[in-house]
Motif scaffolding. Structure first.
Motif, PDB file in Angstrom:
ATOM      1  N   ASP A 199      -5.005   1.442   4.483  1.00 25.13           N
ATOM      2  CA  ASP A 199      -4.221   0.396   5.148  1.00 25.13           C
ATOM      3  C   ASP A 199      -5.107  -0.816   5.431  1.00 25.13           C
ATOM      4  O   ASP A 199      -4.703  -1.961   5.269  1.00 25.13           O
ATOM      5  CB  ASP A 199      -3.668   0.901   6.494  1.00 25.13           C
ATOM      6  CG  ASP A 199      -2.669   2.028   6.333  1.00 25.13           C
ATOM      7  OD1 ASP A 199      -1.923   2.024   5.343  1.00 25.13           O
ATOM      8  OD2 ASP A 199      -2.642   2.909   7.211  1.00 25.13           O
ATOM      9  N   LYS A 249       0.837  -1.206   0.000  1.00 28.71           N
ATOM     10  CA  LYS A 249       0.000   0.000   0.000  1.00 28.71           C
ATOM     11  C   LYS A 249       0.871   1.254   0.000  1.00 28.71           C
ATOM     12  O   LYS A 249       1.801   1.377   0.803  1.00 28.71           O
ATOM     13  CB  LYS A 249      -0.923  -0.026   1.217  1.00 28.71           C
ATOM     14  CG  LYS A 249      -1.789   1.202   1.362  1.00 28.71           C
ATOM     15  CD  LYS A 249      -1.244   2.111   2.427  1.00 28.71           C
ATOM     16  CE  LYS A 249      -2.048   3.375   2.601  1.00 28.71           C
ATOM     17  NZ  LYS A 249      -1.496   4.210   3.682  1.00 28.71           N
ATOM     18  N   GLY A 280      -8.546   7.130   6.624  1.00 28.45           N
ATOM     19  CA  GLY A 280      -7.283   6.403   6.781  1.00 28.45           C
ATOM     20  C   GLY A 280      -7.425   4.933   6.416  1.00 28.45           C
ATOM     21  O   GLY A 280      -6.586   4.109   6.766  1.00 28.45           O
TER      22      GLY A 280
HETATM   23 MG    MG Z   1      -3.056   6.753   6.439  1.00 32.03          MG
END
Ligand code: MG
Ligand code: ASP
Length: 330
Positions: free
Chosen positions: A180, A6, A177
């Motif tokens: 991930d 990633k 976020g």
């Molecule tokens: Mg992040």
């Protein structure tokens, strides 16, 4: 074995950044590449959803057109047209997720185009994770129907992070976020063991270095500790980032140069690993958090205890004593 790699948005700010990422990716064999939106773009899309300002649309357009042009990559124009048309849509949580989906769809399109131009057999997979319909905080489902095609593709697979799709095909997002989490979830779903989360920091640190300058990079962490640290807000990880890590899976958190932190199903020293600001004081995450509870700390979970002092003190008291005894990376 294929790795899921990633690339964080902070590493995708300009054409040069994309080139740097592509070079890094070329050191893996046919990786599954999970891409975040270009730095700042998700915030801009949320703002665009709220305001529908033409000028904001243009700013988002210009960022991507500029990068694509410099790299000689096509495919962003149709997406930008689609975003322009979305300005007319009514409000609603599904529409907000639809707006946010453009960030990863644009950056992944650029990354895929660049890798192709470099001669790789690269293929784009848009939102191959099926989720429920809790827009804004969707839960990925153990459904391989969209993802199995990645397995079948022998070259590089470029995947949009953060976004998924409901069974009836509407875009969802898994929470801020979340790229991930997309990476770890996808690895679990497809049975890949190695996940590499590349960010702009060299690894998971024992504390926020802005608050505790002597914080160090952790060489290793158990999954339980990482799950707890993310849940309590370490490093802005999505709270569920490490939940999918099971069996022989392991995750590296690193930048392009560092060896980073390796997270897996093993126990490693030191006994106290991460100190975070929490509640009125600090939370200490580590295998022996229960020892802190015995000393009067407050129980948070099996691997975390809360102490009534600022992170700097908690770090001095619980983490620093091990500085001498361990081989640290920095
Ligand atoms: Mg992040
Ligand atoms: N682009 C999304 C966000 O800004 C997901 C991510 O970057 O991980 O929250």
């Amino acid at each position: 074995m294929r790795a899921v790699v990633k690339i964080g948005g902070s590493l995708l700010r300009s054409a040069q950044h994309f080139v740097e990422a592509a070079k890094f990716l070329s050191s893996y064999e046919s990786p599954v590449v999970v891409v975040s939106a270009v730095k700042g773009v998700t915030d801009m899309l949320i703002e665009l959803y709220k305001t529908r300002y033409e000028s904001l649309y243009e700013a988002i357009r210009d960022i991507h057109v500029e990068i694509a042009k410099r790299l000689g990559v096509s495919g962003v124009e149709p997406l930008l047209k689609e975003l322009r048309a979305a300005l007319e849509l009514p409000e609603g949580p599904d529409v907000l997720d639809y707006f946010m989906s453009f960030g990863e769809r644009l950056s992944a399109t650029i990354m895929n185009g660049l890798l192709k131009r470099m001669g790789f057999d690269s293929k784009l997979f848009v939102a191959p994770i099926v989720t429920d319909d809790s827009f804004g905080n969707a839960r990925p489902l153990e459904d391989r129907s969209l993802a199995s095609e990645i397995d079948g593709h022998e070259g590089i697979a470029v995947v949009t992070g953060f976004i998924g799709r409901t069974k009836d095909g509407r875009f969802t997002t898994v929470g801020r976020g979340g790229s991930d989490y997309t990476a770890t979830f996808l690895a679990k779903l497809l049975g890949y063991r190695q996940v590499v989360l590349v960010t702009d920091s060299p690894g998971v640190m024992t504390a926020n270095p802005q608050e505790v300058p002597e914080a160090k990079i952790l060489p290793m962490m158990s999954v339980e500790e990482a799950v707890e640290a993310a849940r309590l807000g370490a490093k802005n990880f999505h709270p569920r980032t490490f939940e999918p890590v099971s069996g022989g899976m392991y995750v590296e958190v690193r930048n392009y140069w560092s060896r980073g932190t390796v997270i897996g199903n093993f126990y490693a020293p030191p006994p106290y690993k991460v100190v975070l600001r929490c509640g009125e004081g600090s939370c200490v995450v580590g295998l022996e958090a229960e020892e802190i509870v015995k000393l009067g700390g407050e129980y948070v979970s099996r691997f975390a205890a809360q102490v009534p002092m600022p992170p700097k003190w908690a770090h001095d008291l619980f983490v620093k004593p091990y500085f001498e005894k361990l081989v640290w990376i920095n």
